[in-house]
Design an enzyme around this catalytic site. Structure first.
Site, PDB file in Angstrom:
ATOM      1  N   ASP A 188      -1.530  -0.731   6.005  1.00  0.00           N
ATOM      2  CA  ASP A 188      -1.816  -0.251   7.362  1.00  0.00           C
ATOM      3  C   ASP A 188      -3.286   0.011   7.618  1.00  0.00           C
ATOM      4  O   ASP A 188      -3.664   0.328   8.739  1.00  0.00           O
ATOM      5  CB  ASP A 188      -1.047   1.048   7.625  1.00  0.00           C
ATOM      6  CG  ASP A 188      -1.639   2.226   6.864  1.00  0.00           C
ATOM      7  OD1 ASP A 188      -1.757   3.317   7.444  1.00  0.00           O
ATOM      8  OD2 ASP A 188      -1.994   2.056   5.677  1.00  0.00           O
ATOM      9  N   ASP A 229       0.854  -1.177   0.000  1.00  0.00           N
ATOM     10  CA  ASP A 229       0.000   0.000   0.000  1.00  0.00           C
ATOM     11  C   ASP A 229       0.898   1.237   0.000  1.00  0.00           C
ATOM     12  O   ASP A 229       2.098   1.139   0.261  1.00  0.00           O
ATOM     13  CB  ASP A 229      -0.887  -0.037   1.249  1.00  0.00           C
ATOM     14  CG  ASP A 229      -1.731   1.217   1.399  1.00  0.00           C
ATOM     15  OD1 ASP A 229      -2.310   1.664   0.398  1.00  0.00           O
ATOM     16  OD2 ASP A 229      -1.800   1.748   2.516  1.00  0.00           O
ATOM     17  N   ASP A 279      -6.579  -2.556   3.187  1.00  0.00           N
ATOM     18  CA  ASP A 279      -5.496  -3.480   2.838  1.00  0.00           C
ATOM     19  C   ASP A 279      -5.721  -4.892   3.371  1.00  0.00           C
ATOM     20  O   ASP A 279      -4.923  -5.784   3.093  1.00  0.00           O
ATOM     21  CB  ASP A 279      -4.157  -2.953   3.391  1.00  0.00           C
ATOM     22  CG  ASP A 279      -3.847  -1.558   2.905  1.00  0.00           C
ATOM     23  OD1 ASP A 279      -4.016  -1.315   1.704  1.00  0.00           O
ATOM     24  OD2 ASP A 279      -3.457  -0.713   3.719  1.00  0.00           O
TER      25      ASP A 279
END
Length: 1215
Positions: free
Chosen positions: A869, A424, A873
Site C-alpha cells: 500500500d 507488505d 512497495d
C-alpha cells in the site's frame, strides 16, 4: 496553533537517552571531506532559479509513473504490438497483398490489421491516461513555499524546485527530500512517520542543526542564504553525507537532518526545510523502477502456438508450391486451354520460379490458420472482464467508497495462475491500530474478549468438528463436551459500536474501580502506574469531549495509555521533569492528580528490546519501571521477583497462540544512595565525547535494569484489516504460498505472523540472522560463510524431518538478506524458503523487496503476485508478475504502480479465487477454441487447393473469409470469454482447491492445446470430404444440374459455421440468454448476409448472385448435408466429454453434478465432506491451526480411552 506553541516550550531532546541527544558545541564533528564522483551536488538555499541553469539543471519535482508520453507513445506502443509474432506475420502478409501474387485484394488484409492494431493501441492509451491522471493528483498537492521577502505561498508539488524553502504542516507529506532547518519545538525536534518508505509505524525523531534553530518563523527567511554540498541522488534511504555552509561556517550533515519525500510529519505543528532532491532524484523515486511491460503466461505460450501454426502454414505452403511446380512443369504444357501468362506467375519452362512465386500466394491464402482477430477479441474480452472486476459489489469498500480497479486488463488470466504472494505488512495486513485486549497481573489472567484469530479459528473448528462427531462420539459423551469447551471460545456480547479505539478489554474485575477488591490490589495499582508512566508520549486535551488523547511514538504505547485512562489512571500532563497522572480510586469520589518526578528515561531500541523510566513518587520512593520483551525481562528478574513467573509464562504462551503482541512488566525499588551513585556515572556518559558513548550508556542501563520484580504482562492486538486471517486461510487452502516482506523489526513481524496464522505454536522457526558485532568486525567472506552455514543446517533439518505434519517458518532480517541475495547464496536461500511453510523477511528496504520478488519469480519460474500500500512497495509491485496496490490512507503510490487496486487485503481472496479462476479458464478455453475454429476453416482451403491441382484457387468468396472471424464466429467466442463460469462465485469460495487448476495450467497445457488442434483437423477433414462426396458428380437441382464451385464453397462454409457454433455450445458450462442469442445470431447473420449479398449486382456478388434463394434453399441435399456434417464434426467431442465426466471427472465436473441434482441441499453431510476434500493440505492459516488442535485432541482422547476399560467407555458411570 495555540496548542502547538504550548507544546513547543517542551525541550523534547532531553527525553531521549540514545537516539536524539545533541552533543556539546565543542564536540561537533568536523565537516565531511569528500571529492570526486558521487558527491557533486551543490545547492544554493533560497535561490531556486540558480539550479535551473546549466551546468546544474536539476530535475523538477514533477513525477510520472506512466508507460508512455506524447512523444514515446507511437513508437513504444507499436513496438508492444509487434512483439506479438502473429502481428508481425500479418504485417508481412499485408505488405505482400500489394503484390500481384496475392489471392485476395489488399484491403481485405490491410483493413483487419489496422483495425486490430489501432484498437489495441487505443486501449493502451486509455490505461496510460488513467495513470497520468493519478500522477497529476500527486503533482497537484499543495505545499507552502517561500516566494521571497519572508512571504510564504501555497504551490503545487510539481512547482517546487531544488533550493526552495518549504514549510510543511502537521500530518502532511513532505513534497521532496528536505534538509530540516527548524520546527515548532524550540530545540529543533520533529517526529516523522516513514510508513510509506520502510513500513514502520514507529515515529522517527529528527533533529535540525543547532545553527538553524533561530529560523523559526516566516520572516526569518527574508535574507536567508546558505550552501549545501552533498552526495548525488541515490536510492539508499538510510544514509546521507553532506556539508552545510552558513554564515561562513561549515557544518556536517547526516541522515537525522534529512526529511524524505512521502514520509509524513507527525506530532509537530510545522517544520521548515530546504529542498535537496526533487522529483525523480528523491530517494523514494530512486527506489522505484520504470513501469515494466508485463505479459501473461498464457500470452507468452500463445506465441509458441503461433510458431507451431506458422510452421504448419509454411509446411503446407511448401507442399502446395512443390505441387504447383510439378503441375506447372509436367502437366501444364498439355493444357492447351490455359492462356499465356503475361506476368510469368506460371511458366512451364521455369517451374522452380513458378513454385517460388506460388509459395507467397500460398502463405497468404492459408493465413487464416493464424487468427488475426484473436488478439482483438482477447483485448475486448479482457476489457469486459476488467469491467466486471471493477463493478463487483463484493469487492467494494463501503467505509472508503472505493471499488476494486483493474488498472490494466492485460493480466486478468494471470490472476488465476498465481503460485506465490509476496505481501507488505503495515497497511496491507494490518490497519496500524493496536487494541489493549488482555493482561496478566500477579499470575491472574484478565480479559474475556477473544482475539480475531481465536474467533476465526473457533469458527473453523466448530465446522470441522461437525465432520468428526461420529469419531468423537465413540469415546463417550463426556469427552465430546470436553472438546467443545476447550476449543470454542465464545466472545462476550457487547455493544461494539460503543467500543473505545485502542481499548477492547472486557473484564468487570478490573473495570470501574473493582480492581481494589482483587487479592493483589497493590500489585494491580503498580501495574496501572507502569501503563501510565513508562512512555514518551505527549497528552493532548480534546476540548470538545474533555478527554485526553495521546501522540505516541508507536501504536502500542498509545494503546497502553488509553487502557490506563480507562482503568482510572489518566496521564494528563508532562513537563521537563515531571509526569502528572489523574488517579481515580474507589475510596475517593474525585480523581486525584499525582505528580511523579521523572529522573531518567531509558528509551526503547531494537537492540535493547525494553524501555524503563526512573521516577520518584510523592512519598519520595524511587522506582524503576520497566516494560519489554518477555525473554529480556525474565533474564533480569531477581530471585524473589519470580513469584508469578510460571503463571505469567503460561498466559504469554496463550496470548501468543491467539496472535497477540505481548510485553512483560516489572519494577524495582531503588535506594537513594544507589541511585545517586549510578546517576552520576550515567550523566557523565551522556555528556561524554567519543565513539564508546553509546556502549557506556548501554552498560550503565544494563546495570540498573537488574534484580527486577515481575508484575505481569500485557496482550495487545495488532488490529488486522478486516477479514485478513480468513483471507490468508482461504488462499492457503487454494494452494498459494504467502511471504511477508516488511520494513518492521523482527519481533513485530513475528507477532503479525502469529496474528495472521502464518505462524503458530508448534511451528519450527528458522531465524537466519547476523549480529552487529559480526558485521562490524568480520570480513564479508566470514559473514557469508556464517550465513551459508545457517542456511545449510536449516535445509538439512527440513529434509531430515520425519513428521509429515511438521511445519517450518523462515525468518530473515534485511542485513542478512543483503548477503543471502548475493549470486553465490541466493539459490540456496530460495531452496530453503520454498521448503518452508511461511517466509517472513523483516527490516527490508524497498530495493530488497524488489530483489526478493525477482528471485522468487525467476528462481521458481512460477507466477508471483506482490501486494502493498505504500511507496516502499512500488519496486516489488512492479517486479512481480502481478502487482496489486491497496488504496489505503497513506498515499496512492502503490496503486499508481499496480496492475490491480483493491481497498483491503481481504478482497484479494475474491480477486484471485473467483475472478482469477474464471478469467484463466475463460481465456484458456477461448484461445483453444479460436485455434480450433481457424484450423477447421483454414485447412479446408488447403484441401481444396490440392483438389484443384494446387492452383491457388480459393473455394470461398473473399467476403466469406473476411466475415468469418469478424462477425460470423466472433460473438459467441467473446461471450465465452466474458460470461463462462464452470461454477458460481460462491462455489469457488467454498471449494478453494479449484483454484489450483490455474497454477497447474490444466486448461492451457500442450496436451489440451494439441487436442483442440486435432479436433480442428478432424473437423476440417469431415467438412471438406463429406461435402465433396455429397456434391461431387450428383444432381443438385431438380432439373439434374450438378453443383458448381460457388455452391460447394457456400455449402462447405455453412457447414463450418454450424459446426464451430455447435462446438462452442457444447464447450460452455454456463448459459444465459446472451449466449443463446449470440450463437443463434451468428448463424442467422450468415443467412442474412448471404441473402443480401446475393441481391447485389453480379459485378459485386459475382458467382454468388442470388445463390441462396435460387440454388441452395430449394435443395434438400443442402440442408441434409448441414445436419450430417455438423453432427459428424461434434460427435467425437461429445463422446470425449461424456467419457471424461463418467469415468475421469475433474473437480468442477463433480461439483456441477452435485449442484445439478441438488445434492448440496438434500445431502448436507456429503456436501460438507466434499468441501473438506476441496481444501489443499496446508500448514499455514487458522485451518492448519485447527487441524493441529484436532490432532492434539484426538491424541489426548486416545490416551484417555487407552487407560479406561472398554466397559467403562461404553457405560460411563454417572457421578
Amino acid at each position: 496553533m495555540a496548542r502547538g506553541r504550548i507544546r513547543a516550550r517542551l525541550r523534547r531532546s532531553s527525553l531521549y537517552t540514545f537516539g536524539c541527544l545533541r552533543p556539546p558545541r565543542e564536540s561537533i564533528d568536523e565537516p565531511h571531506q569528500f571529492q570526486g564522483p558521487g558527491f557533486s551536488r551543490n545547492i544554493c538555499c533560497n535561490q531556486p532559479g540558480f539550479h535551473q541553469k546549466k551546468p546544474l539543471k536539476y530535475c523538477s519535482n514533477y513525477i510520472s509513473t506512466t508507460k508512455y508520453n506524447v512523444i514515446t507513445f507511437l513508437p513504444k506502443a507499436l513496438f508492444e504490438q509487434f512483439r506479438r509474432v502473429a502481428n508481425l506475420y500479418f504485417l508481412l502478409a499485408a505488405a505482400l497483398s500489394l503484390t500481384p501474387v496475392s489471392p485476395f485484394s489488399p484491403i481485405s488484409m490491410i483493413a483487419p490489421l489496422v483495425f486490430v492494431i489501432g484498437l489495441s493501441m487505443a486501449k493502451e492509451a486509455l490505461e496510460n491516461w488513467h495513470r497520468f491522471m493519478q500522477d497529476m493528483k500527486v503533482n497537484m498537492r499543495k505545499v507552502i513555499v517561500h516566494s521571497g521577502d519572508g512571504v510564504f505561498v501555497r504551490k503545487p508539488w510539481m512547482k517546487v524546485q531544488v533550493g526552495d524553502v518549504v514549510k510543511v504542516e502537521k500530518d502532511h507529506f513532505f513534497p521532496a527530500d528536505l534538509l530540516f532547518l527548524s520546527s515548532s519545538y524550540e530545540d529543533g525536534i520533529c517526529y516523522v512517520e516513514t510508513m510509506n518508505l520502510d513500513g514502520e509505524t514507529n515515529l522517527k525523531v529528527k533533529r535540525s542543526l543547532e545553527v538553524t534553530l533561530p529560523l523559526d518563523d516566516d520572516a526569518a527567511f527574508k535574507d536567508f542564504k546558505a550552501t549545501i554540498k552533498c552526495e548525488d541522488p541515490n536510492p539508499n534511504l538510510y544514509t546521507f553525507v553532506g556539508n552545510f555552509e552558513y554564515e561562513r561556517q561549515m557544518y556536517p550533515l547526516d541522515p537525522s537532518q534529512i526529511l524524505l519525500r512521502d514520509s509524513k510529519l507527525r506530532n509537530t505543528a510545522h517544520v521548515y526545510g530546504v529542498v535537496i532532491f526533487s522529483g525523480h532524484d528523491s530517494k523514494v523515486m530512486q527506489n522505484a523502477t520504470k513501469s515494466p511491460s508485463k505479459r501473461s503466461t498464457i500470452e507468452k505460450q500463445m506465441d509458441k502456438i503461433i510458431y507451431v501454426l506458422f510452421t504448419l502454414l509454411v509446411l503446407i505452403s511448401l507442399i502446395s508450391s512443390i505441387g504447383f511446380a510439378i503441375k506447372t512443369g509436367y502437366q501444364m504444357p498439355d493444357w492447351w486451354y490455359m492462356p499465356q501468362d503475361a506476368k510469368n506467375l506460371y511458366n512451364p519452362s521455369r517451374p522452380f520460379l513458378s513454385g517460388c512465386i506460388h509459395l507467397i500466394t500460398a502463405l497468404i491464402l492459408y493465413g487464416y490458420l493464424i487468427p488475426i482477430s484473436l488478439y482483438v477479441s482477447i483485448e475486448l474480452v479482457k476489457v469486459l472482464q476488467a469491467l466486471f472486476i471493477n463493478q463487483d459489489i463484493h469487492m467494494y469498500d463501503e467505509e472508503t467508497g472505493t471499488p476494486a480497479q483493474a488498472r490494466t486488463s492485460n493480466l486478468n488470466e494471470e490472476l488465476g495462475m498465481v503460485d506465490t504472494i509476496l505481501s507488505d505488512k503495515t497497511g496491507t495486513l494490518t490497519c496500524n491500530q493496536m487494541d489493549f485486549l488482555k493482561c496478566s497481573i500477579a499470575g491472574i489472567a484478565y480479559g474475556m474478549r477473544s482475539s480475531e484469530v481465536e474467533l476465526a479459528a473457533a469458527s473453523q473448528m466448530a465446522m470441522d468438528l461437525e465432520g468428526h462427531d461420529q469419531k468423537f462420539s465413540r469415546t463417550g459423551a463426556p469427552h465430546g463436551s470436553e472438546i467443545e469447551l476447550e476449543v470454542v471460545p465464545t466472545p462476550k456480547t457487547g455493544s461494539s459500536h460503543n467500543r473505545i479505539k485502542g481499548f477492547s478489554f472486557e473484564d468487570s474485575r478490573l473495570m470501574n474501580g473493582n480492581w481494589s477488591r482483587e487479592p493483589n490490589a497493590d500489585i494491580i495499582l503498580l501495574f496501572f502506574r507502569i501503563l501510565a508512566l513508562c512512555h514518551t508520549a505527549v497528552p493532548e486535551l480534546n476540548e470538545e469531549t474533555g478527554v485526553f488523547t495521546y501522540e505516541a511514538e508507536s501504536p502500542d504505547e498509545g494503546a497502553f495509555l488509553v487502557a490506563a485512562r480507562e482503568f482510572g489512571f489518566e496521564y494528563c500532563k508532562r513537563t521537563q521533569s515531571s509526569i502528572f497522572v489523574r488517579e481515580r480510586h474507589p475510596s475517593s469520589h474525585e480523581p486525584v492528580e499525582r505528580e511523579f518526578k521523572l529522573l531518567n528515561l531509558l528509551d526503547f531500541t531494537s537492540k535493547r528490546k525494553r524501555m524503563s523510566v526512573i521516577v520518584k513518587d510523592e512519598t519520595g520512593q524511587i522506582l524503576l519501571l520497566c516494560k519489554g520483551a518477555d525473554s529480556i525481562i525474565f533474564d533480569r528478574l531477581s530471585k524473589n521477583g519470580r513469584s508469578f513467573e510460571e503463571a505469567t509464562v503460561k498466559h504469554l504462551n496463550e496470548y501468543g497462540e491467539a496472535g497477540l503482541r505481548t510485553l512483560a512488566f516489572a519494577y524495582r525499588k531503588l535506594e537513594v544512595s544507589e541511585y545517586s551513585a549510578w546517576n552520576d556515572e550515567f550523566a557523565k556518559a551522556k555528556t561524554s565525547i567519543g565513539g564508546d558513548r553509546d556502549t557506556m550508556l548501554e552498560r550503565l542501563s544494563d546495570v540498573i535494569e537488574r534484580d527486577l520484580i515481575l508484575i505481569g504482562a500485557t496482550a495487545v492486538e495488532d488490529k488486522l484489516q478486516q477479514g485478513v486471517p480468513q483471507c490468508i486461510d482461504k488462499l492457503a487452502q487454494a494452494g498459494l504460498k504467502i511471504w511477508v516482506l516488511t520494513g518492521d523489526k523482527m519481533e513485530t513481524a513475528i507477532n503479525i505472523g502469529f496474528a495472521c496464522s502464518l505462524l503458530r505454536q508448534g511451528m519450527k522457526q528458522i531465524c537466519i540472522t547476523t549480529n552487529g558485532d559480526m558485521l562490524n568486525h568480520d570480513s564479508n567472506t566470514v559473514v557469508k560463510e556464517n550465513i551459508l552455514m545457517q542456511i545449510t543446517n536449516a535445509s538439512q533439518m527440513v529434509k531430515l524431518e520425519k513428521d509429515p505434519h511438521a511445519a517450518f517458518a523462515l525468518i530473515i532480517d534485511g542485513k542478512t538478506l543483503t548477503y543471502a541475495l548475493a549470486d553465490d547464496l541466493k539459490h540456496q536461500f530460495l531452496n530453503l524458503a520454498v521448503d518452508c511453510a511461511s517466509v517472513i523477511c523483516c527490516r527490508v528496504s524497498p530495493k530488497q523487496k524488489a530483489l526478493v520478488t525477482r528471485l522468487v519469480k525467476e528462481g521458481t519460474g512460477k507466477t508471483t503476485l506482490a501486494i502493498g500500500d505504500g511507496a516502499n512497495d512500488v519496486g516489488m509491485i512492479q517486479e512481480a508478475d502481478i502487482g496489486v496496490g491497496i488504496s489505503g490512507v497513506e498515499g496512492m503510490q502503490a496503486v499508481m504502480a499496480s496492475d490491480f487496486a483493491i481497498a483491503q487485503f481481504r478482497f484479494l481472496e475474491r480477486l484471485l479465487v473467483v475472478h482469477g479462476h474464471w478469467c484463466y479458464k475463460r481465456i484458456a478455453q477461448m484461445i483453444c477454441y479460436f485455434f480450433y475454429k481457424n484450423i477447421a476453416f483454414g485447412l479446408t482451403l488447403f484441401y481444396f487447393e490440392a483438389f484443384t491441382g494446387f492452383s491457388g484457387q480459393s473455394v470461398y468468396d473473399d467476403w466469406y473469409m473476411l466475415l468469418f472471424n469478424v462477425v460470423l464466429t466472433s460473438l459467441p467466442v467473446i461471450s465465452l470469454g466474458v460470461f463462462e463460469q464452470d461454477v458460481s462465485s460462491e462455489i469457488c469460495l467454498q471449494f478453494p482447491a479449484l483454484y489450483q487448476q490455474g497454477p497447474r495450467n490444466l486448461f492451457f497445457d500442450w496436451y489440451r492445446i494439441i487436442g483442440w488442434m486435432g479436433n480442428g483437423l478432424y473437423c476440417s477433414l469431415i467438412v471438406f470430404f463429406l461435402n465433396i462426396i455429397i456434391f461431387y458428380d450428383q444432381a443438385f437441382r431438380a432439373n439434374g444440374q450438378t453443383a458448381d464451385m460457388a455452391v460447394v464453397g457456400t455449402a462447405m462454409f455453412t457447414c463450418v459455421i454450424y459446426s464451430v457454433n455447435c462446438q462452442i455450445a457444447l464447450t460452455m458450462s454456463h448459459f444465459t440468454w446472451i449466449q443463446h442469442f449470440l450463437i443463434g445470431f451468428s448463424i442467422g447473420a450468415w443467412y442474412v448476409f448471404l441473402i443480401l449479398y446475393g441481391m447485389f449486382s453480379p459485378k459485386i456478388s459475382k458467382n454468388v448472385y442470388k445463390i441462396f434463394i435460387e440454388a441452395l434453399s430449394p435443395a434438400p441435399i443442402y440442408w441434409l448435408s448441414i445436419l450430417l456434417v455438423a453432427v459428424a464434426c461434434n460427435l467425437p467431442y461429445l463422446a470425449h466429454i461424456s467419457f471424461q465426466r463418467s469415468f475421469h471427472p475433474m473437480d468442477h465436473h463433480v461439483i456441477q453434478e452435485i449442484k445439478y441434482y441438488k445434492k448440496d441441499v438434500e445431502d448436507r453431510h456429503m456436501w460438507r465432506r466434499e468441501k473438506s476434500k476441496a481444501r489443499q493440505e496446508t500448514k499455514i492459516g487458522f485451518s492448519a491451526r485447527v487441524d493441529a488442535k484436532i490432532r492434539h485432541l484426538k491424541l489426548k482422547l486416545q490416551r484417555k480411552s487407552s487407560v479406561l476399560s472398554p466397559r467403562a467407555v461404553l457405560y460411563p458411570t454417572p457421578t
